[in-house]
Design a protein around this motif. Structure first.
Motif, PDB file in Angstrom:
ATOM      1  N   GLY A  60       0.803  -1.226   0.000  1.00 23.85           N
ATOM      2  CA  GLY A  60       0.000   0.000   0.000  1.00 23.85           C
ATOM      3  C   GLY A  60       0.829   1.265   0.000  1.00 23.85           C
ATOM      4  N   THR A  61       1.965   1.258   0.701  1.00 25.34           N
ATOM      5  CA  THR A  61       2.807   2.451   0.704  1.00 25.34           C
ATOM      6  C   THR A  61       3.842   2.275  -0.390  1.00 25.34           C
ATOM      7  OG1 THR A  61       4.207   1.433   2.346  1.00 25.34           O
ATOM      8  CG2 THR A  61       2.520   2.904   3.152  1.00 25.34           C
ATOM      9  N   SER A  62       4.332   3.374  -0.855  1.00 23.44           N
ATOM     10  CA  SER A  62       5.238   3.318  -1.988  1.00 23.44           C
ATOM     11  C   SER A  62       6.641   2.871  -1.550  1.00 23.44           C
ATOM     12  CB  SER A  62       5.244   4.709  -2.601  1.00 23.44           C
ATOM     13  OG  SER A  62       6.392   4.934  -3.297  1.00 23.44           O
ATOM     14  N   ILE A  63       7.372   2.224  -2.458  1.00 23.39           N
ATOM     15  CA  ILE A  63       8.731   1.775  -2.147  1.00 23.39           C
ATOM     16  C   ILE A  63       9.620   2.946  -1.720  1.00 23.39           C
ATOM     17  CG2 ILE A  63       9.223   1.728  -4.646  1.00 23.39           C
ATOM     18  CD1 ILE A  63      11.140  -0.305  -2.073  1.00 23.39           C
ATOM     19  N   PHE A  64       9.393   4.113  -2.312  1.00 20.08           N
ATOM     20  CA  PHE A  64      10.239   5.275  -1.988  1.00 20.08           C
ATOM     21  C   PHE A  64      10.009   5.732  -0.572  1.00 20.08           C
ATOM     22  CE2 PHE A  64       8.636   5.227  -6.258  1.00 20.08           C
ATOM     23  CZ  PHE A  64       9.769   4.691  -6.828  1.00 20.08           C
ATOM     24  N   VAL A  65       8.723   5.705  -0.189  1.00 19.24           N
ATOM     25  CA  VAL A  65       8.411   6.096   1.180  1.00 19.24           C
ATOM     26  C   VAL A  65       9.070   5.111   2.135  1.00 19.24           C
ATOM     27  CG1 VAL A  65       6.549   6.570   2.780  1.00 19.24           C
ATOM     28  CG2 VAL A  65       6.219   7.022   0.363  1.00 19.24           C
ATOM     29  N   TRP A  69      11.869   6.091   4.740  1.00 17.22           N
ATOM     30  CA  TRP A  69      11.526   5.828   6.121  1.00 17.22           C
ATOM     31  C   TRP A  69      12.628   4.985   6.765  1.00 17.22           C
ATOM     32  CZ3 TRP A  69       9.689   3.025  10.291  1.00 17.22           C
ATOM     33  CH2 TRP A  69       8.824   3.717  11.142  1.00 17.22           C
ATOM     34  N   VAL A  73      14.130   7.576   9.214  1.00 13.69           N
ATOM     35  CA  VAL A  73      13.371   7.473  10.459  1.00 13.69           C
ATOM     36  C   VAL A  73      13.888   6.369  11.374  1.00 13.69           C
ATOM     37  CG1 VAL A  73      11.082   7.131  11.449  1.00 13.69           C
ATOM     38  CG2 VAL A  73      11.339   8.471   9.383  1.00 13.69           C
ATOM     39  N   LYS A 154      14.801  -2.738 -11.066  1.00 19.35           N
ATOM     40  CA  LYS A 154      14.472  -1.369 -11.432  1.00 19.35           C
ATOM     41  C   LYS A 154      14.367  -0.488 -10.189  1.00 19.35           C
ATOM     42  CE  LYS A 154      11.036  -1.267 -14.433  1.00 19.35           C
ATOM     43  NZ  LYS A 154       9.782  -1.814 -14.983  1.00 19.35           N
ATOM     44  N   LEU A 161      19.295   7.763  -4.444  1.00 24.33           N
ATOM     45  CA  LEU A 161      18.778   8.957  -3.770  1.00 24.33           C
ATOM     46  C   LEU A 161      19.135   8.963  -2.288  1.00 24.33           C
ATOM     47  CD1 LEU A 161      15.218   9.113  -5.389  1.00 24.33           C
ATOM     48  CD2 LEU A 161      17.269  10.337  -6.082  1.00 24.33           C
TER      49      LEU A 161
ATOM     50  N   ARG B  62      10.476  -1.366 -20.386  1.00 23.41           N
ATOM     51  CA  ARG B  62      10.001  -2.140 -19.243  1.00 23.41           C
ATOM     52  C   ARG B  62      11.146  -2.750 -18.450  1.00 23.41           C
ATOM     53  NH1 ARG B  62       6.062  -6.332 -20.852  1.00 23.41           N
ATOM     54  NH2 ARG B  62       6.627  -5.373 -22.803  1.00 23.41           N
ATOM     55  N   HIS B  97       6.386   5.146 -19.635  1.00 21.84           N
ATOM     56  CA  HIS B  97       6.781   3.920 -18.940  1.00 21.84           C
ATOM     57  C   HIS B  97       5.573   2.998 -18.771  1.00 21.84           C
ATOM     58  CE1 HIS B  97       9.658   1.725 -16.418  1.00 21.84           C
ATOM     59  NE2 HIS B  97       8.618   1.370 -15.696  1.00 21.84           N
ATOM     60  N   TYR B 101       3.161  -1.067 -20.232  1.00 21.20           N
ATOM     61  CA  TYR B 101       2.367  -2.052 -19.492  1.00 21.20           C
ATOM     62  C   TYR B 101       0.925  -2.075 -19.996  1.00 21.20           C
ATOM     63  CZ  TYR B 101       6.166  -2.419 -16.127  1.00 21.20           C
ATOM     64  OH  TYR B 101       7.377  -2.632 -15.540  1.00 21.20           O
ATOM     65  N   LYS B 157       1.877   5.128  -6.926  1.00 22.25           N
ATOM     66  CA  LYS B 157       2.911   4.876  -5.924  1.00 22.25           C
ATOM     67  C   LYS B 157       4.311   5.191  -6.442  1.00 22.25           C
ATOM     68  CE  LYS B 157       1.114   0.854  -5.051  1.00 22.25           C
ATOM     69  NZ  LYS B 157       0.941  -0.504  -4.524  1.00 22.25           N
ATOM     70  N   GLU B 158       4.448   5.377  -7.746  1.00 21.92           N
ATOM     71  CA  GLU B 158       5.773   5.714  -8.283  1.00 21.92           C
ATOM     72  C   GLU B 158       5.958   7.224  -8.467  1.00 21.92           C
ATOM     73  OE1 GLU B 158       8.449   3.260 -10.152  1.00 21.92           O
ATOM     74  OE2 GLU B 158       6.889   2.078 -11.151  1.00 21.92           O
ATOM     75  N   PRO B 160       6.487   9.514  -6.387  1.00 21.80           N
ATOM     76  CA  PRO B 160       7.564  10.141  -5.609  1.00 21.80           C
ATOM     77  C   PRO B 160       8.880  10.239  -6.378  1.00 21.80           C
ATOM     78  CG  PRO B 160       6.392   8.606  -4.224  1.00 21.80           C
ATOM     79  CD  PRO B 160       5.850   8.440  -5.604  1.00 21.80           C
ATOM     80  N   LEU B 161       9.037   9.428  -7.428  1.00 24.07           N
ATOM     81  CA  LEU B 161      10.261   9.510  -8.238  1.00 24.07           C
ATOM     82  C   LEU B 161      10.431  10.888  -8.855  1.00 24.07           C
ATOM     83  CD1 LEU B 161      10.625   6.299 -10.338  1.00 24.07           C
ATOM     84  CD2 LEU B 161      12.028   7.146  -8.497  1.00 24.07           C
ATOM     85  N   THR B 189       6.460   9.738   7.920  1.00 25.00           N
ATOM     86  CA  THR B 189       5.356   8.874   8.323  1.00 25.00           C
ATOM     87  C   THR B 189       4.047   9.364   7.711  1.00 25.00           C
ATOM     88  OG1 THR B 189       6.542   8.537  10.368  1.00 25.00           O
ATOM     89  CG2 THR B 189       4.266   7.785  10.313  1.00 25.00           C
ATOM     90  N   VAL B 191       3.691  10.948   4.884  1.00 21.64           N
ATOM     91  CA  VAL B 191       3.654  10.577   3.463  1.00 21.64           C
ATOM     92  C   VAL B 191       3.222   9.117   3.330  1.00 21.64           C
ATOM     93  CG1 VAL B 191       5.002  10.271   1.367  1.00 21.64           C
ATOM     94  CG2 VAL B 191       5.389  12.268   2.795  1.00 21.64           C
ATOM     95  N   GLY B 192       3.832   8.261   4.162  1.00 21.87           N
ATOM     96  CA  GLY B 192       3.462   6.845   4.130  1.00 21.87           C
ATOM     97  C   GLY B 192       1.982   6.658   4.415  1.00 21.87           C
ATOM     98  N   PHE B 195      -0.165   7.581   1.430  1.00 23.43           N
ATOM     99  CA  PHE B 195      -0.197   6.560   0.381  1.00 23.43           C
ATOM    100  C   PHE B 195      -1.071   5.386   0.794  1.00 23.43           C
ATOM    101  CE2 PHE B 195       3.326   8.842  -1.475  1.00 23.43           C
ATOM    102  CZ  PHE B 195       3.028   8.706  -2.814  1.00 23.43           C
ATOM    103  N   LEU B 196      -0.952   5.001   2.063  1.00 20.18           N
ATOM    104  CA  LEU B 196      -1.752   3.888   2.564  1.00 20.18           C
ATOM    105  C   LEU B 196      -3.231   4.248   2.509  1.00 20.18           C
ATOM    106  CD1 LEU B 196      -0.668   1.239   3.583  1.00 20.18           C
ATOM    107  CD2 LEU B 196      -0.881   2.063   5.898  1.00 20.18           C
ATOM    108  N   SER B 199      -4.141   4.027  -1.159  1.00 17.76           N
ATOM    109  CA  SER B 199      -3.958   2.713  -1.788  1.00 17.76           C
ATOM    110  C   SER B 199      -4.928   1.670  -1.264  1.00 17.76           C
ATOM    111  CB  SER B 199      -2.553   2.196  -1.539  1.00 17.76           C
ATOM    112  OG  SER B 199      -1.645   2.987  -2.205  1.00 17.76           O
ATOM    113  N   VAL B 203      -7.348  -0.502  -3.530  1.00 20.86           N
ATOM    114  CA  VAL B 203      -7.185  -1.941  -3.721  1.00 20.86           C
ATOM    115  C   VAL B 203      -8.509  -2.654  -3.445  1.00 20.86           C
ATOM    116  CG1 VAL B 203      -6.043  -3.999  -2.833  1.00 20.86           C
ATOM    117  CG2 VAL B 203      -4.713  -1.978  -3.361  1.00 20.86           C
ATOM    118  N   ARG B 207     -10.551  -4.923  -6.113  1.00 22.19           N
ATOM    119  CA  ARG B 207     -11.028  -6.307  -5.955  1.00 22.19           C
ATOM    120  C   ARG B 207     -12.489  -6.417  -6.349  1.00 22.19           C
ATOM    121  NH1 ARG B 207      -7.562  -7.176  -0.811  1.00 22.19           N
ATOM    122  NH2 ARG B 207      -5.581  -7.343  -1.920  1.00 22.19           N
TER     123      ARG B 207
END
Lengths: 219, 218
Positions: A60-65, A69, A73, A154, A161, B62, B97, B101, B157-158, B160-161, B189, B191-192, B195-196, B199, B203, B207
């Motif tokens: 659910g949270t992004s890989i970057f976060v 973190w 953190v 990837k 960063l 890809r 990008h 997909y 979720k990408e 942030p790049l 925290t 930011v996380g 996203f949660l 997301s 999700v 479903r």
């Protein structure tokens, strides 16, 4: 010309770091995927709940976060991590969460007769998984695992960063020193592509090797 | 450890970032949907001089990191005399990008329409256009929807790049706040959590989409 040797050396150093993070990350992801994937289908609701929480959180949270973190953190919470450790941890756990669903799906798609056969032979649950279910399920997991490994590869670019000197980071260094953008970035793009080709080809080879003698329909 | 006053204080600045993050996702989605369609058509072309180059380009994009592609766009295009704002470069990068997909989704969606449908369309003498608009596309689209939605959630979720090419989206705002106050726990925290917060409901919604559309998939 002389100077380019030095720059190519820099990028190759970065390529080694990228390969290292990818391999370590994949190893961690594999362990996490099997732990959480088996946890999801456990008989104990506590384990199921824990595995679901892990999977949903990391997907659910992004890989970057997660990476930032882990890097910024966690040290403040008393867990100091080197950039390499933070990178491997975040990437491994993130991709592991995706892999867990693959593990679960593959195990559930092994036909019921196989489970019934195990019961008839009086196998314990561990024996059943170890000798009958996993060898068949693993072949089904491989193609998606391959895609996940490429996603992880990837993802490693992002560790640049947090000041880890991977391929992307070194390309930036070369760019800063030479003022040329096209050469270093095209070089690393092709290197990344070579890496992902290697990953997908070895997964295909492994799949062929492991599906020998198995009655598993592909797809 | 956790400072609520600080949280309230930085919310306006993070909200600015949220707006950019959402804009980038929406624009990237639009580009990915359109460019993906073009790519899918190019890869179905009968001419191999069209089919192979686009096929290779898609595989290449890809197989390489989005971050490097963004750097490439952001630094190379000005050398060629094309000046793009970071946001535009970022949105193009995201869109292209993910187009590789979405193209696959279109392709499998179309391939999954059974051969009998094509033959029946031919049998009742429909034109190519009628075959596509009245027979193939209406059947191909529903199973594609959950798969497309899945990629758009990944794209979100990408975003942030884009921080890496100086777009002031959520992650970048959080980093600048964190660096300014030298406090990382709260902004990272938050930011996380954001996203949660987006997301997890998406999700769940996804479903539902899958349940609704999946039975139609053969």
């Amino acid at each position: 010309m002389e100077q380019w040797y030095g720059y190519i050396g820099l990028i190759l150093d970065g390529a080694v770091v990228t390969a290292k993070i990818t391999v370590l990350g994949c190893a961690l992801a594999l362990v996490a995927a099997f732990t959480a994937g088996l946890g999801r289908i456990s008989r104990f609701w506590q384990l199921r709940w824990l595995a679901t929480a892990y999977i949903e959180f990391f997907r659910g949270t992004s890989i970057f976060v997660q990476l930032f973190w882990a890097y910024f953190v966690l040290p403040l919470l008393g867990v100091p991590l080197s950039p390499l450790q933070a990178g491997v941890l975040a990437l491994g756990l993130n991709v592991g969460a995706y892999g867990a669903e693959v593990v679960r799906g593959a195990i559930l798609s092994v036909p019921r007769e196989q489970y019934e056969g195990c019961k008839a032979l009086n196998f314990t649950r561990i024996q059943e998984l170890r000798h009958v279910i996993l060898p068949q399920a693993f072949v089904l997991m491989l193609p998606t695992f391959g895609n996940n490994a490429i996603e992880l590869l990837k993802g490693t670019a992002v560790v640049s960063l947090i000041s880890l000197s991977d391929m992307t980071f070194q390309a930036q260094v070369v760019r800063a020193q030479t003022g040329s953008t096209a050469v270093p970035f095209l070089t690393i793009l092709f290197l990344y592509f070579a890496y992902s080709t290697v990953i997908s080809n070895s997964i295909k080879a492994l799949e062929r090797r492991l599906s020998r003698g198995l009655d598993v329909t592909k797809g | 450890m956790w400072d609520w006053n600080f949280v309230w204080q930085i919310i306006p600045q993070l909200a600015d970032g949220v707006v950019i993050t959402i804009q980038a996702t929406v624009l990237g989605t639009i580009i990915a949907m359109i460019a993906g369609l073009g790519l899918a058509i190019a890869r179905r072309s009968r001419n191999k001089f069209i089919r192979y180059p686009f096929g290779f380009a898609a595989e290449f994009i890809r197989g390489t990191p989005l971050l490097v592609q963004l750097y490439f766009l952001f630094y190379i295009l000005p050398d060629l005399g094309i000046l793009l704002s970071p946001m535009v470069a970022g949105v193009i990068g995201l869109g292209v990008h993910y187009a590789t997909y979405t193209a696959e989704v279109y392709r499998t969606g179309i391939d999954n329409v059974s051969k009998g449908q094509w033959e029946a369309a031919k049998a009742i003498n429909l034109s190519t256009r009628q075959t596509w608009t009245q027979i193939i596309i209406p059947q191909a689209i529903p199973p594609m929807i959950p798969a497309l939605a899945n990629y758009f959630i990944s794209m979100f979720k990408e975003t942030p790049l884009l921080a890496a090419i100086t777009v002031l989206e959520l992650m970048n705002q959080a980093r600048s706040v964190a660096n300014y106050h030298y406090k990382y726990v709260e902004p990272m925290t938050m930011v996380g959590a954001f996203f949660l917060l987006v997301s997890v409901p998406s999700v769940i919604f996804l479903r539902r989409l899958e349940k609704r559309f999946a039975p139609k998939l053969r």
